[in-house]
Design an enzyme around this catalytic site. Structure first.
Site, PDB file in Angstrom:
ATOM      1  N   ASN A 105       8.959   4.982   3.570  1.00  0.00           N
ATOM      2  CA  ASN A 105       8.654   4.479   4.900  1.00  0.00           C
ATOM      3  C   ASN A 105       9.930   3.992   5.584  1.00  0.00           C
ATOM      4  OD1 ASN A 105       5.432   3.991   5.153  1.00  0.00           O
ATOM      5  ND2 ASN A 105       6.095   3.740   3.047  1.00  0.00           N
ATOM      6  N   HIS A 138       3.267   4.475  12.670  1.00  0.00           N
ATOM      7  CA  HIS A 138       3.600   4.459  11.250  1.00  0.00           C
ATOM      8  C   HIS A 138       4.601   5.577  11.000  1.00  0.00           C
ATOM      9  CE1 HIS A 138       2.736   4.020   6.871  1.00  0.00           C
ATOM     10  NE2 HIS A 138       3.024   5.317   6.864  1.00  0.00           N
ATOM     11  N   ARG A 166       0.850  -1.197   0.000  1.00  0.00           N
ATOM     12  CA  ARG A 166       0.000   0.000   0.000  1.00  0.00           C
ATOM     13  C   ARG A 166       0.881   1.241   0.000  1.00  0.00           C
ATOM     14  NH1 ARG A 166      -1.341   4.885   2.464  1.00  0.00           N
ATOM     15  NH2 ARG A 166      -0.935   3.952   4.506  1.00  0.00           N
ATOM     16  N   ASP A 167       1.328   1.641   1.151  1.00  0.00           N
ATOM     17  CA  ASP A 167       2.110   2.876   1.241  1.00  0.00           C
ATOM     18  C   ASP A 167       3.400   2.780   0.432  1.00  0.00           C
ATOM     19  OD1 ASP A 167       2.786   5.407   1.971  1.00  0.00           O
ATOM     20  OD2 ASP A 167       2.906   5.026   4.118  1.00  0.00           O
ATOM     21  N   CYS A 215       3.969   9.574   0.552  1.00  0.00           N
ATOM     22  CA  CYS A 215       2.595  10.039   0.323  1.00  0.00           C
ATOM     23  C   CYS A 215       2.560  10.975  -0.873  1.00  0.00           C
ATOM     24  CB  CYS A 215       2.063  10.752   1.565  1.00  0.00           C
ATOM     25  SG  CYS A 215       0.402  11.443   1.336  1.00  0.00           S
ATOM     26  N   HIS A 275       8.092   7.360   8.795  1.00  0.00           N
ATOM     27  CA  HIS A 275       8.858   7.528   7.561  1.00  0.00           C
ATOM     28  C   HIS A 275      10.279   7.914   7.927  1.00  0.00           C
ATOM     29  CE1 HIS A 275       5.625   7.494   4.349  1.00  0.00           C
ATOM     30  NE2 HIS A 275       4.944   7.375   5.483  1.00  0.00           N
TER      31      HIS A 275
END
Length: 311
Positions: A250, A208, A16-17, A241, A210
């Site tokens: 990430n 979460h 996903r990310d 993002c 980065h």
């Protein structure tokens, strides 16, 4: 093994990310291959896609196809990013049962990312929770830009806590605190996570992070020390993002694992993960950002061949 204590589990968010900013697309078959490889290694939980608009985030276009191909057992450990009650409906119809309902602490980022104010997203959460419950699923409250916003600047801890305490979030099993831009520092992460633990309804705490400013692993360890029991990472430090200028990848899953040393991680397991990560990034044409992967490939004359984690 020198396991980090207290312990926490990894959720790999590559599918996903990790894929949001990639120029190349992955087929449904390739995504399924990576998902199953990671589950087979012992990765406890995965984030496997998003219901974001495919014209805005093209790599997510085949998320529902991926969900539909996974078994119920596989889906028990897989999460899908959603931003509306309708997203939950669509993902549930495909077979998903774990939903990450995400919006931003910052109105400006929420408008850029989701196209509505934070209040509108918050007001819609009870419907999303009800739909998730109706299919026997669970839903997370995910608060993006919990530390800084690319448009509004620093976010106060009280802003995040007010959202976390809002009765409209009741029913969320987890709360995800996101350093979306990777601009937080360990003391800041520890402070906010500690307050979330102490001052908001009891839920599983997820961090979460980065690695934009090089503190991804340090912030993750600070979050664990403060009470987070699930932490996000992506293979090779892939990700970012598309609606947050300045956000890079990430925190690397490999780096988090090497630092925390969960029971299922061994040098042999890491070696397989390194191969999976390297091949994926080659397929995508993306650079390798994981320091652990770089270190694991240091078996050269005059380097460190005696270190058991070198492959």
């Amino acid at each position: 093994m020198y396991q980090f204590a207290p312990s926490a589990q990894l959720r790999d968010v590559t599918m996903r990310d990790g894929l949001q900013l990639t120029g190349k697309m992955l087929s449904t078959e390739r995504k399924l291959e990576v998902i199953r490889q990671l589950l087979a290694l012992g990765v406890p939980e995965l984030e496997i896609g998003s219901l974001a608009r495919s014209d805005k985030v093209p790599p997510m276009a085949n998320t529902l196809e991926v969900v539909a191909e996974l078994t119920a057992e596989e889906l028990d450990t897989c999460w899908v990013w959603v931003a509306t009650a309708r997203h939950v409906e669509k993902a549930a119809a495909a077979g998903a049962r774990n939903f990450q309902y995400c919006f931003s602490a910052s109105d400006a980022h929420n408008e850029a990312n989701i196209g509505r104010s934070t209040e509108v997203s918050l007001a819609a959460m009870p419907d999303a929770i009800e739909i998730a419950r109706s299919v026997g699923g669970q839903i997370e409250l995910c608060i993006a830009t919990s530390f800084t916003c690319p448009f509004d600047g620093p976010i106060s801890e009280d802003r995040v806590l007010d959202i976390a305490r809002d009765e409209r979030t009741d029913g969320a099993t987890d709360i995800v605190i996101c350093d979306t831009l990777g601009q937080a520092v360990p003391a800041q992460v520890g402070s906010l996570i500690s307050r979330v633990v102490a001052e908001t309804p009891q839920r599983r705490i997820v961090f979460h992070g980065h690695d934009t400013w090089g503190l991804g692993v340090a912030n993750t360890l600070a979050a664990i020390s403060a009470g987070a029991t699930l932490v996000d990472g992506s293979l090779g430090g892939l990700g970012g993002c598309p609606f947050a200028p300045g956000a890079s990848g990430n925190t690397s899953s490999e780096d988090i694992l090497f630092a925390t040393r969960p029971d299922w991680l061994t040098p042999a397991t890491l070696a397989v993960m390194v191969e999976i990560s390297e091949q994926l990034l080659i397929d995508l044409g993306e650079p390798m950002r994981s320091k652990t992967v770089q270190g694991a490939r240091s078996r050269q004359p005059g380097r460190a061949p005696a270190f058991e984690w070198v492959v």
